[in-house]
Design an enzyme around this catalytic site. Structure first.
Site, PDB file in Angstrom:
ATOM      1  N   HIS A 142       0.895  -1.424  -0.496  1.00 32.09           N
ATOM      2  CA  HIS A 142      -0.333  -0.328   0.141  1.00 32.09           C
ATOM      3  C   HIS A 142       0.860   1.534  -0.045  1.00 32.09           C
ATOM      4  O   HIS A 142       2.346   1.162  -0.161  1.00 32.09           O
ATOM      5  CB  HIS A 142      -1.243  -0.196   1.151  1.00 32.09           C
ATOM      6  CG  HIS A 142      -0.335  -0.251   2.738  1.00 32.09           C
ATOM      7  ND1 HIS A 142       0.775  -0.959   2.494  1.00 32.09           N
ATOM      8  CD2 HIS A 142      -0.374   0.848   3.591  1.00 32.09           C
ATOM      9  CE1 HIS A 142       0.565  -0.958   4.483  1.00 32.09           C
ATOM     10  NE2 HIS A 142      -0.119   0.467   5.021  1.00 32.09           N
ATOM     11  N   HIS A 144       1.744   4.291   1.919  1.00 34.42           N
ATOM     12  CA  HIS A 144       1.950   4.559   2.983  1.00 34.42           C
ATOM     13  C   HIS A 144       3.502   4.828   2.669  1.00 34.42           C
ATOM     14  O   HIS A 144       3.639   3.690   2.970  1.00 34.42           O
ATOM     15  CB  HIS A 144       1.192   3.865   4.717  1.00 34.42           C
ATOM     16  CG  HIS A 144      -0.758   4.651   4.760  1.00 34.42           C
ATOM     17  ND1 HIS A 144      -0.300   3.310   5.875  1.00 34.42           N
ATOM     18  CD2 HIS A 144      -1.121   5.112   4.549  1.00 34.42           C
ATOM     19  CE1 HIS A 144      -2.369   3.995   5.629  1.00 34.42           C
ATOM     20  NE2 HIS A 144      -1.897   5.003   5.035  1.00 34.42           N
ATOM     21  N   ASP A 146       5.792   4.607   5.183  1.00 33.10           N
ATOM     22  CA  ASP A 146       6.796   3.282   5.224  1.00 33.10           C
ATOM     23  C   ASP A 146       6.985   1.820   4.653  1.00 33.10           C
ATOM     24  O   ASP A 146       7.421   0.674   5.274  1.00 33.10           O
ATOM     25  CB  ASP A 146       6.166   3.207   7.284  1.00 33.10           C
ATOM     26  CG  ASP A 146       4.747   2.414   7.201  1.00 33.10           C
ATOM     27  OD1 ASP A 146       4.369   3.029   6.206  1.00 33.10           O
ATOM     28  OD2 ASP A 146       5.027   2.068   8.520  1.00 33.10           O
ATOM     29  N   HIS A 147       6.388   2.048   3.633  1.00 33.31           N
ATOM     30  CA  HIS A 147       5.737   0.374   3.167  1.00 33.31           C
ATOM     31  C   HIS A 147       6.580   0.590   1.188  1.00 33.31           C
ATOM     32  O   HIS A 147       7.062   0.571   0.822  1.00 33.31           O
ATOM     33  CB  HIS A 147       4.089   0.176   2.926  1.00 33.31           C
ATOM     34  CG  HIS A 147       3.550  -0.036   4.251  1.00 33.31           C
ATOM     35  ND1 HIS A 147       3.620  -1.739   4.587  1.00 33.31           N
ATOM     36  CD2 HIS A 147       3.818   0.092   5.089  1.00 33.31           C
ATOM     37  CE1 HIS A 147       3.871  -1.867   5.514  1.00 33.31           C
ATOM     38  NE2 HIS A 147       3.839  -0.711   6.158  1.00 33.31           N
ATOM     39  N   HIS A 205      -7.210  -0.159   5.065  1.00 29.36           N
ATOM     40  CA  HIS A 205      -6.811   0.467   5.529  1.00 29.36           C
ATOM     41  C   HIS A 205      -6.382   1.833   4.434  1.00 29.36           C
ATOM     42  O   HIS A 205      -5.948   2.800   4.828  1.00 29.36           O
ATOM     43  CB  HIS A 205      -5.710  -0.380   5.858  1.00 29.36           C
ATOM     44  CG  HIS A 205      -3.879   0.495   6.699  1.00 29.36           C
ATOM     45  ND1 HIS A 205      -4.192   0.735   8.021  1.00 29.36           N
ATOM     46  CD2 HIS A 205      -2.964   0.552   6.567  1.00 29.36           C
ATOM     47  CE1 HIS A 205      -3.405   1.422   8.100  1.00 29.36           C
ATOM     48  NE2 HIS A 205      -2.782   0.617   6.884  1.00 29.36           N
ATOM     49  N   ASP A 226      -0.238  -4.539   6.015  1.00 26.47           N
ATOM     50  CA  ASP A 226      -1.442  -3.350   7.466  1.00 26.47           C
ATOM     51  C   ASP A 226      -2.666  -3.748   7.533  1.00 26.47           C
ATOM     52  O   ASP A 226      -3.561  -3.455   7.793  1.00 26.47           O
ATOM     53  CB  ASP A 226      -1.261  -1.884   6.644  1.00 26.47           C
ATOM     54  CG  ASP A 226       0.381  -1.667   7.312  1.00 26.47           C
ATOM     55  OD1 ASP A 226       1.211  -2.739   7.968  1.00 26.47           O
ATOM     56  OD2 ASP A 226       1.127  -0.587   8.063  1.00 26.47           O
ATOM     57  N   HIS A 265       3.935  -5.174  10.203  1.00 27.25           N
ATOM     58  CA  HIS A 265       4.825  -4.474  11.788  1.00 27.25           C
ATOM     59  C   HIS A 265       4.641  -5.889  12.287  1.00 27.25           C
ATOM     60  O   HIS A 265       4.420  -6.637  12.818  1.00 27.25           O
ATOM     61  CB  HIS A 265       4.240  -3.397  11.659  1.00 27.25           C
ATOM     62  CG  HIS A 265       3.810  -2.187  10.969  1.00 27.25           C
ATOM     63  ND1 HIS A 265       4.749  -1.477  11.116  1.00 27.25           N
ATOM     64  CD2 HIS A 265       3.154  -2.247  10.255  1.00 27.25           C
ATOM     65  CE1 HIS A 265       4.484  -0.326  10.472  1.00 27.25           C
ATOM     66  NE2 HIS A 265       3.581  -0.641   9.902  1.00 27.25           N
TER      67      HIS A 265
END
Length: 348
Positions: A142, A144, A146-147, A205, A226, A265
């Site tokens: 996705h 975001h 941090d990905h 998400h 996530d 995570h």
């Protein structure tokens, strides 16, 4: 609280202003504040950065200061790679940022490889080189940061070095995913050498979230980003309880019970504590919780991968049909339970 006061207090903890600002950038990049991943802190940026931060609301500053004090492990975390060797594929779990996982997926027969959510390109390229594999695919779960935040840098490096070959970046059809070359949706397929990957669309998400499922005669794995965590699920940032129900119950629960689940995570301890609160009589959950409590960070990381079967037994978000879970939130239908359960977890 003024920025100057906040900065002085935090500078005392970390030692130097440059280190402080580096940490602030790292944290802000993982929030909605929107500092770009390419922002490099040096003495040149200090005055400008102070001005930018001074404009933020006091509440955000307080959150940042607390997180720096509590999460300085961002800069001193272990980078140990944990490897799962299987008959036809190998999965290397690579810690990133504070609690993220990147995954190098290798076809054992061809040594072709793909990387799931390469937020730290330097580390990805190092592990790929050490493993002696040909890395030419990115699987983005996705958008975001941090990905997907490493996509642009990794793509740029491949363009600059022809010896690496072309790089294909897969992900949901979303303009927020940098350098997306191959948009995918439900049941689309791709290959990593001789491994066939099936895409599972799991919006909620984020609207374009994709999970990646690989099945061989001997083994099955799914990379859930996530959407599904060990004993938990992602927040409903861009979706509805119905969408998460469809993702967890209709789609992911339908995978074979022995499917290994590689999530985005390391949230095991908090998720299991919540699960134990919801179902205190669930022996499987209590057993896992006790393991997580006694483990250090590396030990908790080692709990990933879980399996679909384990999640069905211990993950309350995959147990919304169970009377014990419905009773906890005072609801009588699985969908209402999903919504109420997420609201309860958000406050946990």
């Amino acid at each position: 609280m003024s920025f100057a006061c906040c900065a002085v207090r935090m500078q005392f903890v970390v030692g130097t202003q440059i280190s402080l600002l580096s940490s602030l950038v790292s944290i802000l990049q993982r929030t909605s504040v929107g500092v770009p991943p390419s922002f490099a802190v040096s003495s040149v940026y200090v005055p400008t950065f102070v001005i930018i931060i001074s404009c933020l609301q006091t509440k955000i500053l307080i959150v940042i200061s607390k997180e720096i004090v509590n999460s300085w492990s961002i800069r001193r975390r272990s980078t140990a790679v944990q490897t799962t060797d299987m008959t036809r594929m190998t999965v290397k779990k690579i810690p990133a940022l504070k609690d993220n996982f990147m995954y190098l997926v290798v076809c054992n027969e061809t040594k072709s490889a793909a990387i799931v959510d390469p937020v730290e390109p330097d580390r990805v390229l190092q592990v790929a080189k050490e493993s002696g594999v040909s890395l030419n695919k990115v699987l983005t779960t996705h958008h975001h940061w941090d990905h997907a935040g490493g996509n642009a840098d990794l793509f740029k490096r491949y363009q600059a070095d022809s010896s690496l070959g072309p790089l294909q970046i897969y992900g949901g059809n979303d303009e927020r995913i940098d350098n997306l070359t191959n948009p995918v949706g439900q049941d689309d397929t791709l290959e990593i050498g001789n491994l066939k990957v099936r895409c599972i669309s799991t919006p909620c998400h984020t609207t374009s979230h994709i999970c990646y499922y690989i099945e061989t005669p001997e083994d099955k794995v799914v990379f859930t980003g996530d959407t599904l965590f060990l004993a938990g699920c992602g927040r409903f940032f861009e979706g509805t309880p119905q969408q998460m129900y469809d993702a967890l119950i209709t789609k992911l629960s339908a995978l074979p019970d022995d499917t290994k689940v590689y999530c985005g995570h390391e949230y095991a301890l908090n998720n299991l504590r919540f699960g134990n609160t919801v179902e205190p009589e669930n022996v499987d959950t209590l057993q896992l919780l006790n393991i997580a409590k006694e483990a250090d960070l590396e030990g908790r990381r080692a709990l990933v991968p879980s399996t679909i079967g384990q999640e069905k037994r211990t993950n309350v978000f995959m147990r919304v049909h169970e009377p014990s879970v419905q009773k906890f939130v005072g609801k009588s239908t699985p969908l209402e339970t999903m919504q109420a359960l997420r609201a309860a977890k958000d406050k946990f």
